[in-house]
Design a protein around this motif. Sequence first.
Motif, PDB file in Angstrom:
ATOM      1  N   ARG A  30       0.827  -1.199   0.000  1.00 30.74           N
ATOM      2  CA  ARG A  30       0.000   0.000   0.000  1.00 30.74           C
ATOM      3  C   ARG A  30       0.867   1.257   0.000  1.00 30.74           C
ATOM      4  N   MET A  65      14.116 -16.519  -1.233  1.00 31.96           N
ATOM      5  CA  MET A  65      12.769 -16.846  -1.687  1.00 31.96           C
ATOM      6  C   MET A  65      12.661 -16.720  -3.212  1.00 31.96           C
ATOM      7  N   MET A  68      14.065 -19.834  -4.616  1.00 36.19           N
ATOM      8  CA  MET A  68      13.167 -20.974  -4.393  1.00 36.19           C
ATOM      9  C   MET A  68      11.899 -20.867  -5.234  1.00 36.19           C
ATOM     10  N   LEU A  70       9.449 -18.969  -4.282  1.00 41.27           N
ATOM     11  CA  LEU A  70       8.456 -19.025  -3.208  1.00 41.27           C
ATOM     12  C   LEU A  70       7.943 -17.636  -2.861  1.00 41.27           C
ATOM     13  N   ARG A  98       7.129 -25.335  -8.704  1.00 43.27           N
ATOM     14  CA  ARG A  98       6.793 -26.266  -7.642  1.00 43.27           C
ATOM     15  C   ARG A  98       7.503 -27.606  -7.836  1.00 43.27           C
ATOM     16  N   ARG A 101      11.144 -27.269  -6.873  1.00 45.82           N
ATOM     17  CA  ARG A 101      11.439 -27.028  -5.460  1.00 45.82           C
ATOM     18  C   ARG A 101      11.696 -28.358  -4.763  1.00 45.82           C
ATOM     19  N   MET A 107      15.681 -26.331   1.179  1.00 48.22           N
ATOM     20  CA  MET A 107      15.911 -25.228   2.084  1.00 48.22           C
ATOM     21  C   MET A 107      15.947 -25.722   3.524  1.00 48.22           C
ATOM     22  N   PHE A 109      15.283 -24.184   7.063  1.00 44.22           N
ATOM     23  CA  PHE A 109      14.671 -22.944   7.518  1.00 44.22           C
ATOM     24  C   PHE A 109      15.248 -22.417   8.811  1.00 44.22           C
ATOM     25  N   GLN A 110      15.041 -21.111   9.002  1.00 44.82           N
ATOM     26  CA  GLN A 110      15.417 -20.542  10.284  1.00 44.82           C
ATOM     27  C   GLN A 110      14.337 -20.878  11.292  1.00 44.82           C
ATOM     28  N   GLY A 111      14.718 -20.947  12.559  1.00 46.20           N
ATOM     29  CA  GLY A 111      13.746 -21.226  13.600  1.00 46.20           C
ATOM     30  C   GLY A 111      13.093 -22.571  13.387  1.00 46.20           C
ATOM     31  N   ASN A 114       9.273 -23.950  14.454  1.00 43.93           N
ATOM     32  CA  ASN A 114       7.960 -23.924  13.833  1.00 43.93           C
ATOM     33  C   ASN A 114       7.961 -24.446  12.418  1.00 43.93           C
ATOM     34  N   ALA A 115       9.120 -24.954  11.973  1.00 40.70           N
ATOM     35  CA  ALA A 115       9.189 -25.428  10.604  1.00 40.70           C
ATOM     36  C   ALA A 115       8.437 -26.751  10.447  1.00 40.70           C
TER      37      ALA A 115
ATOM     38  N   ASP B 281       4.987 -20.915  10.219  1.00 44.44           N
ATOM     39  CA  ASP B 281       6.201 -21.275   9.481  1.00 44.44           C
ATOM     40  C   ASP B 281       6.041 -22.587   8.722  1.00 44.44           C
ATOM     41  N   TYR B 282       5.315 -23.536   9.326  1.00 42.38           N
ATOM     42  CA  TYR B 282       5.268 -24.837   8.662  1.00 42.38           C
ATOM     43  C   TYR B 282       4.492 -24.787   7.351  1.00 42.38           C
ATOM     44  N   THR B 285       7.224 -24.054   5.042  1.00 41.02           N
ATOM     45  CA  THR B 285       7.970 -25.289   4.830  1.00 41.02           C
ATOM     46  C   THR B 285       7.256 -26.170   3.818  1.00 41.02           C
ATOM     47  N   ALA B 288       7.662 -24.845   0.440  1.00 39.85           N
ATOM     48  CA  ALA B 288       9.033 -24.998  -0.030  1.00 39.85           C
ATOM     49  C   ALA B 288       9.283 -26.425  -0.475  1.00 39.85           C
ATOM     50  N   LYS B 289       8.598 -27.373   0.159  1.00 36.04           N
ATOM     51  CA  LYS B 289       8.789 -28.770  -0.194  1.00 36.04           C
ATOM     52  C   LYS B 289       8.297 -29.069  -1.592  1.00 36.04           C
ATOM     53  N   GLY B 290       7.618 -28.110  -2.199  1.00 39.41           N
ATOM     54  CA  GLY B 290       7.166 -28.323  -3.557  1.00 39.41           C
ATOM     55  C   GLY B 290       6.023 -29.304  -3.660  1.00 39.41           C
TER      56      GLY B 290
END
Lengths: 343, 384, 376
Positions: A30, A65, A68, A70, A98, A101, A107, A109-111, A114-115, B281-282, B285, B288-290
Amino acid sequence: MTSPSASADTLLGTDNILEVDDLTMYYKTRGGYVKAVEDITFDLGKQTALGLVGESGCGKTSVAMSLMGLLPGNAEINKGSIRLDGDELVGLTREELRERRWRDIAMVFQGAMNAWNPVYTVGDQIREAIRYHWEPAPSVEVANARIAELFELVGLAPAMLERYPHEFSGGMRQRAVIAMALSCDPKLIIADEPTTALDVIVQEQILKELKKIQDDLGMAIIYISHDIAVIAEVTEQIGIMYAGRLVELGPTPEVFADPRHPYGLLLLRSTPSIKGPRRKLAPLVGEPADLVNPPPGCRFHPRCPLAEERCAQETPVMEEVSPGHQVACFYWERTAELDIEGV
Amino acid sequence: MLKFIGRRLLQMAFLFVLFLTILFFLLQAQPGDISSQFVGNPEIPPEAKEILRERLGLNESLWGQYTTFIINFFKLDFGVSFTEYPREVSDILLSRLPRTVVLFLTATLLAYWMGFATGKLVAWRRNTKLEHVVTVTGIFLYTVFYPWFAIMMLWIFAANLGWFPVGKFITPSVWNNAPFEANQVFNRMIVVAVLFALFVGVVWYLTRRIGDLDRRKWLRRGIAAGGLVVVAFYWMGSDMRTYAADIAHHTVLPVVTLALVFFAQITLLTRSSMLETLREDYILTARAKGIPERVVRDRHAARNALLPVTTSFVLALAAVIGGGIVTESIFSWPGIGLALLNAVLVEDIPLAIGGLALIGLLSLVGHLIVDILYTFLDPRIRYS
Amino acid sequence: MADQPSNVDSPPSEQPESPDIGIVVEDIELTRGQIIRTRLKLAWRSFRKNWSLFAENKIGIVGLGIIAIFGLMAIAHPILMATVWSDKKDIYDPVIGTDAVIVEKVVVVEVTDPETQLTLQEAQLEGELFASPGDIVEIPLAPAPPSRDHLLGTDPLGRDILSQLMFGARAAFTLGIVAALVTTVLATLVGSVAAYHGGLVDTWLMRQADLILLMPLLPLLIVVAAFYQVGLIGLALILGILGGLGGTAIILKSQALAVKVKPFIDAARVAGGSSRHIILRHVVPNVLPLSFLYMMFEVTAAILTEATLSFFGLLDIEMSWGIMINTAHTQGYTLSGLGTWWLLLPAGLAVTFMGFAFFLVGRAADEVVNPRLRAR
């Protein structure tokens, strides 16, 4: 190997797995366009590792990203190209992206907290990646055997694959994330802050393991971190980003010991080093640049102690200062003075 | 997990006793003595009155009356109806229980199933016309004055279009000289439905390890369809079929009406829960896993969005019970709610209190079932 | 309640500039007037900021518009009764007024047009004992369709629907606002006290809230309304208390918990503030924005509950929208449909739209209070 879009370099048989040219990506919001990534150019050799560092919000994750495929709906790659193993990725449809990927680029991930989706077992979630990328899709047993192998590789007990994420410790989760990244034999792995949420000892272990896995399996890795020190030991090359631009790129030992961009120097000096010589920490003053209305010219000039009038008017381009070491600064020769003054 | 269920059961029992206590004081505080209500009732013979006083413990102290009251409830002894003397309240209520449970259960399941699917889609297509239309319609259905809405449904689909009968449970002309009681047929229908549900559940469980998702999906659907065919043949061959069809015909409109309002609520809930989940986040993920976007939506986002939607059943339960009573009243559906309303209007106090207690018990049981279901849905509770 | 703000744990983004965070430390010589002026200015600024956020959302404005229309109706009714309808109180009073609209019909043997014809039997039932076929008889009509005298027609007892509708708006506002106020005040206090004290007080208050949440509200109210004489205010109080000790208290408590850990609470404690002082001056003002939000949802719930109970004829109320529908229902006009649309449609839509409007305002306010819900 060869495809219509393959560059001359590929035809000549360079050893680059990834070639990024002039990549520019904006988010439409925006408040206007957020110029998250601008004119990023770098190559990544096969089986090598590159580190991308910079403050949070400098665009490193946006680069990841883009690689990827994404990007959210409001993001747009305005120009540039991304060639993975010779194949152009910019302009592919969502479905084509897709399919690539995880098969081509995975990838970490960070953290890692929660991944993982809390309602499925870790094995189940890795099997999902395998199911959609292996040709033909393997049975549950075959997939499990593969995951068990990977678990052993990253130092997890194979029996853990039927456990839920909440039963894993932080370090174990991160190892499992690495196992998942390996599950489809990608050519490139992007590790986005792979160890940030972990304690120092686990950090070390995991980075070492990643390095070992890379040596064994031979894929390329891009590490993304806000902390140069963390990735200095596992990368061949380091790129420093500021406000969506790459300001310095060179061999890790050289950049680490002798950064030539004022920002690179200040970033390095602002973090304590355990191993290097003792020195005072230099503060990095000022706020990170606003990416909707970035400062004209060199984006770092409002915070740069070396800035002159020219910096606010012209945008410096990458310039080779020594073999393989590029810096985008008009006054890179004077950066060293800063180091002495800063002490 | 057994420990968890056990603890919940204890809590529920405690809450139920509290609820009964409130009812008791409600009764005590009402103007006049309950005994005066039936003492003056000419339909009740004098000798019965003394027995009634005895049963209610009215000759004892307040504490005695209280304990008698509570103990009687656990013996399912709600006393004797004033208006249908000498019929036991428990007898009246239990004969009506299946009808109310079927109304609640089918409406709830239908609403959850449709509401979840709609809310999921709407959240996935955020900021589209579809989302705005569904959201506003959902709010409208949620805030619609339900009795009025039910009357409108009855008027449109029964009185005007004539697709469904105008209320009631059965068509008397069909049941003239019927060899069965309505409840007999209805109970048979319930048994068949439960058996079918069990069969489907077992099939789902047995096929869970098939790796090829497409094969698994078609296998499950095929077997379920086969089961449906068997059920259909069963009813064709049964001599109850006309009667069962009549009851089923009467069931559709009240169930759909109740489900519609509840459906709106579930849609709105699922939408906001899904929007929250999509930020996790998941989800990134998973992308990203496609894996295909549809799988990200259903297997990752929606599956997690289901958790808060399930928890919110507490709030929804009050709505569905309230709505159930209104439905029973407008569609003349002879369930517990209608019994309660009629009892209240003619001051049949034992029946009213019994009905209220049974509805309270139903809501507690519903709550317990959802709690247990939740432990199955969330492994973080299942394994701790 | 559907679609509640889902992140009650996070503090609201736009807290009203609460006066207690310590106004202008460097200049202690502020006069009282200056302080009040500063406070007013801050309050005005935060109001303007929140208003512009609220106004971005069309549904909130629509809700406010509908509420305004009903508000006008509620205000207009006593004025009309005192002026235009003052000499016809026996006709236009929503409860006791009655007006038999007279229509002329022809007595026939076989009715082809029920609007203008009727059979001999029907005529005799209406008191025209000596009528014979072909005669024109005058029949009092109730319910009567809309006419110039009765813009929305009359109900089965000959009362003016428009007047009832306007009177019903007043009843709905009274009920909704009283119930919502009681709920909000109670829930804010209970939530703040439970969060601030924790421990046994908290356990007690929260278990009590659980119990209220679990109780089947409507059946309970049906029984209560049957045993006792429950009027409009009585019902508002019951609903307000149950709401205030129940679900809303739980939600506001989690909000108060988020406030409790803020540094200014510690500061106030260190400065020697009593619990009462801290709860009333520091915790409560910061919970208020969310309380206000739940007021809106409570209004919707109260109006719908009253209408449902009135529909069953269980309340001791003279006139309300629910009673209008009840009258039509009990007089057997439930399924007459469009033929007597003025009996069911205006009242049903009024209840629906009133609940709808308050719910919309609540949702729009929700997006102001919970920034995460905003569409980017």
